[in-house]
Design a protein around this motif. Structure first.
Motif, mmCIF file in Angstrom:
data_model
loop_
_atom_site.group_PDB
_atom_site.id
_atom_site.type_symbol
_atom_site.label_atom_id
_atom_site.label_comp_id
_atom_site.label_asym_id
_atom_site.label_seq_id
_atom_site.Cartn_x
_atom_site.Cartn_y
_atom_site.Cartn_z
ATOM 1 N N ARG A 1 1.821 3.378 -6.228
ATOM 2 C CA ARG A 1 1.796 2.386 -5.224
ATOM 3 C C ARG A 1 2.186 0.867 -5.785
ATOM 4 O O ARG A 1 1.949 0.519 -6.781
ATOM 5 C CB ARG A 1 0.279 2.109 -4.698
ATOM 6 C CG ARG A 1 0.008 3.178 -3.605
ATOM 7 C CD ARG A 1 -1.515 2.975 -3.190
ATOM 8 N NE ARG A 1 -1.949 4.299 -3.024
ATOM 9 C CZ ARG A 1 -1.538 4.977 -1.721
ATOM 10 N NH1 ARG A 1 -0.801 4.427 -0.886
ATOM 11 N NH2 ARG A 1 -1.953 6.205 -1.501
ATOM 12 N N ARG B 1 1.099 -1.914 -5.196
ATOM 13 C CA ARG B 1 0.093 -2.833 -5.432
ATOM 14 C C ARG B 1 -0.411 -2.731 -6.706
ATOM 15 O O ARG B 1 -0.834 -3.615 -7.615
ATOM 16 C CB ARG B 1 -1.198 -2.397 -4.635
ATOM 17 C CG ARG B 1 -2.252 -3.260 -4.660
ATOM 18 C CD ARG B 1 -3.457 -2.823 -3.509
ATOM 19 N NE ARG B 1 -3.223 -2.902 -2.324
ATOM 20 C CZ ARG B 1 -2.905 -4.211 -1.614
ATOM 21 N NH1 ARG B 1 -3.205 -5.251 -2.363
ATOM 22 N NH2 ARG B 1 -2.849 -4.109 -0.264
ATOM 23 N N ASP C 1 0.796 -1.076 -0.041
ATOM 24 C CA ASP C 1 0.081 -0.089 -0.022
ATOM 25 C C ASP C 1 0.887 1.355 0.044
ATOM 26 O O ASP C 1 0.495 2.349 0.196
ATOM 27 C CB ASP C 1 -1.132 -0.056 1.207
ATOM 28 C CG ASP C 1 -2.266 -0.960 0.925
ATOM 29 O OD1 ASP C 1 -2.293 -0.836 -0.174
ATOM 30 O OD2 ASP C 1 -2.327 -1.777 1.954
#
Ligand SMILES: Nc1ncnc2c1ncn2[C@@H]1O[C@H](COP(=O)(O)OP(=O)(O)OP(=O)(O)O)[C@@H](O)[C@H]1O
Ligand SMILES: [Mg+2]
Length: 214
Positions: free
Chosen positions: A128, A130, A92
Motif C-alpha cells: 500500500r 501509505r 490506500d
C-alpha cells in the motif's frame, strides 16, 4: 519537439504572465526560478491543462492551444506523463493499483513491471502506498507517469520533499529513463539542475504583470 510562440496566460482579474518563446527537443531541461514566476503555469499550458490567453503551444508542429478540450485530453492521456509535486497517489491502494487506474483511461499498462524494475520498486508492487517512504512514493509517481512510455514528461518539483542525496538519485533515474524523450522538470535546487542537459532560468523567461484592466 515542443515550441511555444507568444505564449501568455492571464488569470481572471489577476496576474498576466508572458513567456519568451521556448523550444524543447528530445532532451532534459530543468526550470529554475523564484516562487510565483510561472513554472507550474508553463507546465500546465504545455500539458493542455490550462488554455493560454494568447500564443501557441506547438507539439510536433500541431498547435495544441487551438485544439478542442477533447483532443487535448486525448493527447495528454496518450503522450504526456505528468509528475505532481504532491504525488497525487491513492494512498490506500497498492502500487500496482495506482498504475492500473490508468486503464480507466484506456492506457496500456502492460509495461508496468519493466517500469517498476527500472525504478527499483518492483518488490513494492503489492504494498500500500501509505506504507511507503517519501522517496518510494516519488518513484511510484514517476512510474505512473512513465508506464505509458510518453513522448513528453513534465515533472513539477519531483524531488521537492526529499533531501539532496535521495533527490539526486531520483533525478538521475528520471533523466536516464527519459532518454530520447522530452523531459521538463521544475526544481528549486541548482545542484540538481546541473544534472540536466539544459537549465532555463524562468525569472528571465516569464514576465509577470499585474493585470491593469482587471
Ligand atoms: N488559478 C490561478 N488563479 C490566479 N492566479 C494564479 C493561478 N495560478 C497561478 N496564479 C498566479 O500566477 C503566478 C505564477 O504561478 P505558478 O504557480 O505558475 O508559479 P510557480 O513558478 O510554479 O511558483 P512555485 O515555485 O511557488 O510553485 C503566481 O503569481 C500565481 O499567484
Ligand atoms: Mg509551482
Amino acid at each position: 519537439m515542443i515550441a511555444t510562440k507568444g505564449l501568455s496566460v492571464r488569470f481572471r482579474g489577476e496576474a498576466l504572465i508572458a513567456y519568451r518563446d521556448l523550444t524543447f527537443e528530445r532532451e532534459s531541461c530543468a526550470l529554475l526560478g523564484a516562487s510565483g514566476c510561472g513554472k507550474t503555469t508553463l507546465l500546465n499550458a504545455i500539458a493542455g491543462i490550462l488554455t493560454p490567453s494568447s500564443g501557441e503551444v506547438l507539439i510536433d508542429g500541431r498547435n495544441m492551444a487551438a485544439a478542442s478540450q477533447r483532443e487535448k485530453d486525448d493527447f495528454r492521456i496518450r503522450s504526456i506523463g505528468f509528475i505532481y509535486q504532491d504525488f497525487k497517489l491513492l494512498e490506500d491502494m497498492t502500487v500496482e493499483d495506482n498504475l492500473r487506474v490508468l486503464e480507466l483511461e484506456r492506457v496500456d499498462v502492460s509495461q508496468m513491471d519493466a517500469v517498476l524494475e527500472e525504478l527499483g520498486i518492483l518488490p513494492l508492487k503489492r504494498r500500500r502506498v501509505r506504507k511507503l517512504s517519501g522517496g518510494e512514493k516519488q518513484r511510484v509517481a514517476i512510474a505512473r507517469a512513465l508506464v505509458k512510455r510518453p513522448d513528453v514528461i513534465l515533472a513539477d518539483e519531483p524531488t521537492g520533499n526529499l533531501n539532496y542525496e535521495i533527490g539526486a538519485r531520483i533525478v538521475e533515474t528520471l533523466i536516464s529513463v527519459s532518454l530520447g524523450r522530452t523531459l521538463i522538470a521544475v526544481t528549486h535546487d541548482d545542484r540538481l539542475a546541473k544534472l540536466f542537459d539544459r537549465v532555463l532560468d524562468m525569472n528571465e523567461i516569464a514576465r509577470s504583470e499585474v493585470d491593469s484592466d482587471a
